[in-house]
Design an enzyme around this catalytic site. Structure first.
Site, PDB file in Angstrom:
ATOM      1  N   ARG A  51       0.801  -1.207   0.000  1.00 11.49           N
ATOM      2  CA  ARG A  51       0.000   0.000   0.000  1.00 11.49           C
ATOM      3  C   ARG A  51       0.845   1.272   0.000  1.00 11.49           C
ATOM      4  O   ARG A  51       0.542   2.225  -0.704  1.00 11.49           O
ATOM      5  CB  ARG A  51      -0.938   0.008   1.226  1.00 11.49           C
ATOM      6  CG  ARG A  51      -2.157  -0.900   1.122  1.00 11.49           C
ATOM      7  CD  ARG A  51      -1.837  -2.374   1.046  1.00 11.49           C
ATOM      8  NE  ARG A  51      -1.141  -2.829   2.256  1.00 11.49           N
ATOM      9  CZ  ARG A  51      -0.448  -3.963   2.338  1.00 11.49           C
ATOM     10  NH1 ARG A  51      -0.319  -4.768   1.289  1.00 11.49           N
ATOM     11  NH2 ARG A  51       0.154  -4.316   3.455  1.00 11.49           N
ATOM     12  N   CYS A  85      -5.274  -3.311   8.785  1.00 10.79           N
ATOM     13  CA  CYS A  85      -4.157  -2.674   8.080  1.00 10.79           C
ATOM     14  C   CYS A  85      -4.514  -1.208   7.972  1.00 10.79           C
ATOM     15  O   CYS A  85      -5.533  -0.854   7.360  1.00 10.79           O
ATOM     16  CB  CYS A  85      -3.954  -3.271   6.691  1.00 10.79           C
ATOM     17  SG  CYS A  85      -2.743  -2.356   5.684  1.00 10.79           S
ATOM     18  N   THR A  87      -2.781   1.392   6.471  1.00 12.33           N
ATOM     19  CA  THR A  87      -2.531   2.043   5.189  1.00 12.33           C
ATOM     20  C   THR A  87      -3.588   1.686   4.159  1.00 12.33           C
ATOM     21  O   THR A  87      -3.920   2.502   3.287  1.00 12.33           O
ATOM     22  CB  THR A  87      -1.120   1.691   4.675  1.00 12.33           C
ATOM     23  OG1 THR A  87      -0.176   1.852   5.731  1.00 12.33           O
ATOM     24  CG2 THR A  87      -0.708   2.618   3.531  1.00 12.33           C
ATOM     25  N   ALA A  88      -4.163   0.479   4.256  1.00  9.28           N
ATOM     26  CA  ALA A  88      -5.233   0.092   3.331  1.00  9.28           C
ATOM     27  C   ALA A  88      -6.427   1.025   3.426  1.00  9.28           C
ATOM     28  O   ALA A  88      -7.221   1.130   2.468  1.00  9.28           O
ATOM     29  CB  ALA A  88      -5.666  -1.345   3.611  1.00  9.28           C
ATOM     30  N   THR A 129       3.115   3.995   8.925  1.00 15.81           N
ATOM     31  CA  THR A 129       3.918   3.911   7.708  1.00 15.81           C
ATOM     32  C   THR A 129       3.996   5.290   7.044  1.00 15.81           C
ATOM     33  O   THR A 129       3.166   6.175   7.302  1.00 15.81           O
ATOM     34  CB  THR A 129       3.308   2.929   6.696  1.00 15.81           C
ATOM     35  OG1 THR A 129       2.045   3.447   6.237  1.00 15.81           O
ATOM     36  CG2 THR A 129       3.115   1.549   7.304  1.00 15.81           C
ATOM     37  N   LYS A 169       7.294  -7.686   9.438  1.00 15.51           N
ATOM     38  CA  LYS A 169       6.773  -8.401   8.271  1.00 15.51           C
ATOM     39  C   LYS A 169       7.667  -9.585   7.901  1.00 15.51           C
ATOM     40  O   LYS A 169       7.194 -10.560   7.310  1.00 15.51           O
ATOM     41  CB  LYS A 169       6.629  -7.438   7.087  1.00 15.51           C
ATOM     42  CG  LYS A 169       5.487  -6.438   7.256  1.00 15.51           C
ATOM     43  CD  LYS A 169       5.369  -5.553   6.035  1.00 15.51           C
ATOM     44  CE  LYS A 169       4.191  -4.577   6.164  1.00 15.51           C
ATOM     45  NZ  LYS A 169       2.881  -5.239   6.126  1.00 15.51           N
ATOM     46  N   CYS A 199       0.067   1.585  12.746  1.00 16.96           N
ATOM     47  CA  CYS A 199       0.352   0.542  11.753  1.00 16.96           C
ATOM     48  C   CYS A 199       0.212  -0.759  12.507  1.00 16.96           C
ATOM     49  O   CYS A 199       0.742  -0.882  13.625  1.00 16.96           O
ATOM     50  CB  CYS A 199       1.760   0.695  11.174  1.00 16.96           C
ATOM     51  SG  CYS A 199       2.320  -0.757  10.241  1.00 16.96           S
TER      52      CYS A 199
END
Length: 235
Positions: A51, A85, A87-88, A129, A169, A199
């Protein structure tokens, strides 16, 4: 058979964050037996394009993949969707337009969590992020509630925060604690009364070490509480 609302979870971004959301949803549910928990379907698809890269570097558009997951959750009979999530949520409006199901907004959940922690309007730190910060997903909504967001300087984002997120991650969670904790502490030193972990990889890194000595709004827990409120509305 008792009819109970089924939650859809659009996960995989990253996979550990989605799995942790399911665990926290379970642990935060006031239940004494299996049948008292919230029915939920996790759609965990780590193939969704990055993203932050999509927003800042012209990377592949994640929206078709996000909508594909939404369609799967619709087909499973879900009544609402949670997306662990942050950023999504830059594609929130497009996702919501693609489905009649309500999508629980993680930033609104985080704002409610700040209130639950006793942090009223004023300065709060924000770790997220670079994509989330660039899209002002938190700044605009929190400022509408009277908060003022303090964020790390760009160099600190590049040298500490983003590499720490990448370590989570990559399943190197313990290595993420020190840089994330230091970044959070610097925000408090600059006047933040608490820090939003904006995040869903960041709470995982923070949980790998000693608890921070100031309030933190964990967006995984915040979203889980919003999901519980949806599944079991008051009254």
């Amino acid at each position: 058979m008792t009819e109970t609302r089924m939650l859809g979870v659009l996960g995989g971004m990253g996979p550990l964050a989605g799995a942790t959301f399911m665990a926290r949803l379970t642990l935060l549910t006031p239940a004494a037996r299996d049948q008292e928990h919230i029915p939920a379907v996790l759609w965990s698809d780590p193939r969704v394009p990055d993203r932050t890269a999509a927003r800042l570097a012209g990377g592949e558009d994640p929206l078709p993949w996000l909508v594909r997951g939404i369609r799967g959750l619709e087909a499973a009979g879900c009544g609402a969707i949670a997306i662990p999530c942050n950023t999504a949520h830059g594609w929130f409006d497009a996702m919501q337009a693609a489905t009649p199901l309500p999508i629980l907004h993680i930033v609104e959940a985080a704002a409610d969590e700040l209130g639950r922690l006793g942090l009223a309007a004023g300065p709060v730190g924000l770790l997220a992020t670079k994509g989330t910060l660039a899209m002002r997903l938190y700044q605009d909504r929190l400022e509408g509630r009277g908060y003022r967001c303090l964020v790390p300087p760009e160099a600190e984002m590049d040298e500490a925060v983003m590499p720490a997120i990448e370590r989570v991650k990559a399943n190197r969670v313990a290595e993420a604690y020190a840089p994330l904790a230091e970044a959070a502490m610097r925000l408090v030193e600059r006047g933040a009364r608490g820090v939003v972990l904006g995040c869903t990889e960041i709470p995982l890194g923070i949980a790998a070490g000693p608890a921070l000595p100031f309030p933190v709004a964990d967006t995984i827990d915040a979203l889980a509480r919003a999901a519980l409120a949806w599944a079991r509305p008051a009254g």
